[in-house]
Design a protein around this motif. Structure first.
Motif, short mmCIF file in Angstrom:
data_model
loop_
_atom_site.label_atom_id
_atom_site.label_comp_id
_atom_site.label_asym_id
_atom_site.label_seq_id
_atom_site.Cartn_x
_atom_site.Cartn_y
_atom_site.Cartn_z
N ALA A 1 -24.84 -3.69 32.46
CA ALA A 1 -24.43 -3.97 31.08
C ALA A 1 -24.17 -5.47 30.89
N ASN A 2 -23.54 -6.09 31.89
CA ASN A 2 -23.29 -7.53 31.80
C ASN A 2 -24.60 -8.32 31.79
N HIS A 3 -25.56 -7.84 32.60
CA HIS A 3 -26.85 -8.52 32.63
C HIS A 3 -27.53 -8.42 31.26
N ALA A 4 -27.47 -7.20 30.68
CA ALA A 4 -28.07 -7.03 29.35
C ALA A 4 -27.35 -7.90 28.32
N LEU A 5 -26.02 -7.99 28.49
CA LEU A 5 -25.25 -8.81 27.56
C LEU A 5 -25.61 -10.29 27.71
N GLU B 1 -30.71 -14.78 24.26
CA GLU B 1 -31.55 -14.68 23.07
C GLU B 1 -30.84 -15.26 21.85
N LEU B 2 -29.52 -14.95 21.76
CA LEU B 2 -28.76 -15.49 20.63
C LEU B 2 -28.66 -17.01 20.71
N ILE C 1 -12.50 -9.41 29.24
CA ILE C 1 -13.80 -9.06 28.64
C ILE C 1 -14.63 -10.32 28.53
N GLY C 2 -15.95 -10.11 28.52
CA GLY C 2 -16.87 -11.23 28.45
C GLY C 2 -17.07 -11.86 29.82
#
Length: 831
Positions: free
Chosen positions: A432-436, A442-443, A170-171
């Motif tokens: 989903a990975n791109h959004a993550l 952003e974080l 994951i990640g």
């Protein structure tokens, strides 16, 4: 006579001998050729049967593995899925056609998710870490990052099976981490039975080698050992993480020679002498022909059965099969492959028609891969898109291998899988990975902004500390000097007011800086062995003069049985007690304050300290916010008693970091009561009682050369006044550059170095002085900064001591005397 015998031999025996030799050679040659042809036909027949089993096993296993890899992709985006979600996904993967019996997920290498769970309950909670073989297998999957097919192995719930272990990560990037393992289980007996390997009607014997997908190096796990010792027909079963070898021989072993009848061999010997023998040989040949026809018919039926089984297996696995003759370019597709491409059963197929289906962007690469495999041979795989006649786009994964047929020609056989659903799932995963990643960016920006704000706050607090402490140094220092003068009663009262107000302001600054360090996590707890009663009594005794001034009692009691020595941060304990007892004295006009020390639940190292007063008390509606920062009971109290409202906040945080806390006693009618709880530890050694400190001899400073580097005029005046009664040589510098020059000229014994100066600051000046070739002086830092990092920076630059502003005269003189004494002792030791 001799010539006559020779002629007779030539007429009678020589033709016979020649004929016999010719017939014998012909018989031997015919026997060899017949045996070779028989063996080749038999091996080709077995190879054809074995190829069907090879394709059936390879196709079914690879199809099931592709399904599980899709589940792995979903789990990598849902690491916290529960049993219910796992069952939904497991049902989609296994369905009604898959050869997989059940699935098991092991986050952190402990099986906690199973589908179907019925019948597999014994596997729940299985910890791979507790079994050496399973742990090594799990680590192999984790380290390789690829699926590993192991087995057959014995299952906890009974039976043997092949286990496909898939690593789940994951990640992404630096945050990518190993989540655990997903295992798919295929029962060995069911797999062999489903593909006909255990059919008792087979006329061949089959064996499999390559346990744990290790190919020829693996152990044999199916069939008799003697099969591999009898020159069997061998094919390779390709798997994603290795391979198996499948071998076969006729049931009962190879015949030493062809099954031709003996009469036929006799015919070859006496064909020229007997007439009946040819008729007898013809009859035997006819019978042999009938036997051969029966054998061929039986093999045809077996081949038909095998073909049907293969057809069922392929249909269940949804795999399309194709063949390609490299020489004639003939292309053969089965019905399932035609359905995948959208072709009708009767429509012709060719290489060009296949090329026409391929998406234009993928066509060149797909064709190159096929042609390269046709030329070089071996196994090949590729992926491409096709466009069906109705415009639908499908994603195809093709796998194939090249081999020589019985006629010596090159042929290719392979399978096509429709992996459109897997591709779409992968695309969703990429999205989903791109959004993550975008969210992570952003974080990261927010983190950088927060760090920038934190640095700005720290710099502001440091500047505030410096800017306030610098004038405070002059105010408090001059007030202390003035207190030594003969003043009238009114002037003495004014001076005491100035000193009390200055110390109150300094306490407010210290509270704000303490809170800032706590929020930044830089206020550490430093445990040491200490005397409990001495520590608490010392803190209480600091407030006895103030209590006496107000006419209050101040009582302290200890429960029996408390240890004399404990381990903890005695400095922080004193700080908390001074805050609590100081507040009690401040808010009490009459009566007094009681401090009681006891243990909690019989644990002598779990302390409870109650501070109870007879003061103004705290209302219930005010109690909820009593520990909030910058908060007091109400505005009237702030006006009457002063303070910032940080004392209880800081004390509560410190108590929490020492394993306890502070609570406000309930149902207290008059006054207030606070309970402090601390969790301490037994002392590790023996605490030596401190000897009365002996003050350094100030006379040691006579004749010492002191250089004062300070840009603030008031502070220079203050130090000059402090040293006025000392017979020392004092020089002053207003910046770091001037201090360096004076150091070279006067060779001082001690330098009082301010950290913040124009042109060159104290740190840079210290480093340059330490690099000079001269007798090095003692350098004492003078700074208005109050952070531990400032102290560490001074010592790292080469300074010997650290004094924080505002500077007390007594502290300054005692420090200088102590350092001078140490300097003289070192000189004596060096001779």
């Amino acid at each position: 006579m001799r010539l006559k015998k020779y002629n007779y031999f030539q007429r009678v025996y020589l033709p016979f001998v020649i004929a016999s030799v010719v017939m014998l050679v012909g018989a031997v040659y015919s026997e060899r050729q017949n045996s070779i042809i028989h063996t080749q036909d038999l091996r080709n027949s077995i190879r054809n049967q074995l190829a069907g089993y090879q394709a059936s096993l390879e196709g079914a296993l690879n199809a099931d593995i592709q399904l599980v890899q899709g589940l792995v992709a979903v789990m990598s985006t849902e690491p916290d899925l529960n049993q219910e979600r796992f069952e939904q996904l497991g049902e989609m993967v296994i369905g009604s056609h898959s050869g997989i019996s059940h699935l098991a997920a092991a986050p952190d290498l402990v099986i906690s998710l199973i589908y179907p769970i019925k019948g597999n309950e014994r596997a729940l909670g299985l910890d791979y870490n507790k079994n050496d073989a399973q742990r090594r297998a799990a680590y192999k999957v984790r380290d390789s990052g690829q699926m590993v097919l192991a087995g057959p192995v014995n299952l906890v719930q009974g039976g043997s099976a092949f286990i496909g272990r898939f690593p789940v990560f994951i990640g992404t990037g630096d945050d990518r981490r190993f989540w655990g393992i997903l295992s798919s289980v295929m029962h060995a007996d069911k797999l062999f039975a489903a593909h006909g390997l255990t059919d008792p009607d087979l006329d061949i014997e089959i064996a499999l080698v390559g346990r744990d997908s290790m190919g020829p190096q693996g152990e044999q796990f199916f069939g008799e050992t003697a099969i591999f010792e009898d020159d069997p027909v061998v094919l390779d079963i390709s798997l994603p993480s290795g391979s198996w070898l499948i071998a076969a021989r006729p049931k009962g072993g190879w015949q030493a020679r062809a099954a031709n009848p003996w009469p036929w061999r006799l015919v070859m010997l006496v064909a020229g002498t007997l007439v009946l023998i040819p008729f007898f040989a013809a009859g035997r040949l006819s019978a042999a022909r009938k036997d051969i026809i029966k054998t061929l018919m039986r093999r045809e039926r077996q081949l038909e059965t095998l073909s049907r089984r293969l057809e069922v297996a392929v249909e269940v696995s949804k795999i399309g099969i194709w063949e390609y003759d490299v020489k004639t370019q003939e292309v053969i597709w089965d019905q399932l492959l035609r359905e995948i491409y959208g072709l009708e059963r009767q429509e012709p197929i060719s290489l060009d028609i296949w090329k026409g289906f391929i998406h234009p962007e993928d066509r060149d690469e797909a064709v190159k891969t096929l042609m390269r495999a046709a030329e070089e041979g071996g196994y090949h795989t590729s992926e491409y898109r096709i466009l069906q006649s109705d415009g639908n786009q499908r994603h195809i994964r093709t796998m194939g291998t090249t081999f020589k047929d019985g006629a010596g020609g090159m042929r290719m056989i392979g399978v096509n899988l429709d992996v459109t659903r897997d591709v779409h799932l992968r695309e969703k995963l990429i999205e989903a990975n791109h959004a993550l990643m975008q969210r992570n960016n952003e974080l990261e920006e927010a983190r950088i902004a927060a760090e920038r704000a934190d640095r700005a706050k720290t710099e502001f607090l440091a500047n505030m500390s410096h800017e306030i402490r610098t004038p405070m140094n002059g105010i408090i220092g001059m007030a202390d000097l003035m207190s030594e003068s003969n003043l009238g009663e009114g002037e003495r009262q004014y001076l005491d007011t100035i000193r009390d107000s200055s110390h109150a302001l300094l306490k407010i600054i210290n509270d704000i800086l303490d809170l800032s360090r706590m929020e930044a996590g830089k206020l550490a707890i430093s445990p040491v062995d200490f005397d409990l009663q001495r520590c608490i009594s010392g803190a209480v005794n600091l407030l006895r003069p103030r209590a006496r001034e107000k006419g209050l009692w101040l009582s302290l009691s200890f429960e029996e049985g408390l240890p004399g020595l404990m381990r903890g941060d005695d400095g922080r304990i004193r700080q908390v007690l001074v805050n609590l007892v100081g507040n009690a004295v401040k808010f009490t006009h009459s009566g007094g304050v009681d401090i009681r020390v006891s243990k909690v639940a019989g644990d002598p190292y779990h302390l409870q300290i109650e501070v109870e007063d007879t003061g103004i008390g705290i209302k219930p509606e005010q109690a909820a916010h009593i520990f909030d920062r910058f908060s007091q009971a109400d505005a009237a109290i702030t006006r009457s008693f002063g303070g910032t409202g940080l004392g209880l906040t800081i004390s509560s945080i410190l108590a929490s970091r020492m394993g306890g806390g502070i609570t406000l006693c309930e149902d207290k009618q008059d006054g207030a009561c606070f309970t402090l709880q601390l969790r301490l530890e037994p002392a590790e050694g023996v605490v030596q009682l401190e000897e009365p400190e002996q003050l350094p001899d100030i006379d040691r400073l006579d004749g010492v050369r002191i250089l004062l580097a300070e840009d603030n005029k008031t502070n220079r005046l203050l130090v000059r006044k402090y040293l006025a009664g000392i017979k020392c040589e004092l020089s002053e510098a207003e910046n770091g550059r001037e201090a360096i020059a004076l150091c070279q000229d006067m060779l001082p014994d001690i330098i009082l170095m301010d950290m913040s100066m124009p042109e060159i600051d104290g740190l840079a000046a210290t480093r340059e002085i330490r690099s000079m070739n001269l007798v090095q002086p003692i350098i004492v830092a003078l700074t208005a900064n109050a952070f531990d990092s400032d102290r560490e920076a001074c010592l790292a630059a080469g300074m010997d001591y650290f004094l924080q502003k505002p500077i007390n005269k007594t502290v300054l003189l005692q420090t200088l005397a102590m350092l001078r004494a140490s300097q003289l002792e070192q000189k004596q030791a060096l001779g």
